[in-house]
Write a protein that holds these residues in place. Structure first.
Motif, PDB file in Angstrom:
ATOM      1  N   SER A  29       0.833  -1.174   0.034  1.00 52.99           N
ATOM      2  CA  SER A  29       0.043  -0.071  -0.008  1.00 52.99           C
ATOM      3  C   SER A  29       0.774   1.244   0.045  1.00 52.99           C
ATOM      4  O   SER A  29       2.098   1.167   0.183  1.00 52.99           O
ATOM      5  N   TYR A  34       1.099  -1.437   5.420  1.00 56.57           N
ATOM      6  CA  TYR A  34      -0.308  -1.894   4.995  1.00 56.57           C
ATOM      7  C   TYR A  34       0.007  -2.510   3.700  1.00 56.57           C
ATOM      8  O   TYR A  34       0.808  -2.261   2.888  1.00 56.57           O
ATOM      9  N   GLU A  51      -7.360  -2.686   2.691  1.00 53.07           N
ATOM     10  CA  GLU A  51      -6.054  -2.597   3.037  1.00 53.07           C
ATOM     11  C   GLU A  51      -5.977  -3.181   4.336  1.00 53.07           C
ATOM     12  O   GLU A  51      -6.855  -2.905   5.484  1.00 53.07           O
ATOM     13  N   SER A  53      -2.947  -4.259   7.921  1.00 55.51           N
ATOM     14  CA  SER A  53      -1.897  -4.123   8.335  1.00 55.51           C
ATOM     15  C   SER A  53      -0.851  -5.269   8.166  1.00 55.51           C
ATOM     16  O   SER A  53      -1.363  -6.615   8.372  1.00 55.51           O
ATOM     17  N   GLU A  54       0.400  -5.200   7.806  1.00 58.32           N
ATOM     18  CA  GLU A  54       1.237  -6.279   7.445  1.00 58.32           C
ATOM     19  C   GLU A  54       1.541  -6.920   8.698  1.00 58.32           C
ATOM     20  O   GLU A  54       1.829  -8.231   8.822  1.00 58.32           O
TER      21      GLU A  54
END
Length: 84
Positions: A29, A34, A51, A53-54
């Motif tokens: 992103s 993200y 989207e 959160s990683e």
């Protein structure tokens, strides 16, 4: 051009969660930490774009789609035979 080729051109990579059931196209992103995801559910014949959160995958927000992403989504739906 296939849907996968268009998604790849847009910077997405395909991740198969469960063959013929669930897969996702994912790319980094513009928001640090993200990833943008477009999910396809083969059982419900639905898609979702968001989207996440990683780090923990919990912080979810909806995602605006570009016309190119919409074109790829519509082509993917046709390739999956969902429009029948």
């Amino acid at each position: 051009m296939s849907a996968k080729q268009i998604f790849n051109k847009l910077g997405y990579r395909k991740i198969v969660v469960k063959e013929d059931v669930l897969f996702v196209y994912e790319r980094p992103s513009d928001i640090e930490g993200y990833v943008e995801c477009i999910y396809f559910d083969g059982i419900l014949r639905q898609f979702m774009a968001n989207e996440v959160s990683e780090e923990d995958g919990d912080d979810i927000s909806s995602k605006y789609l570009t016309l190119e992403e919409l074109e790829a989504i519509n082509l993917q739906i046709a390739e999956l035979g969902w429009s029948d």
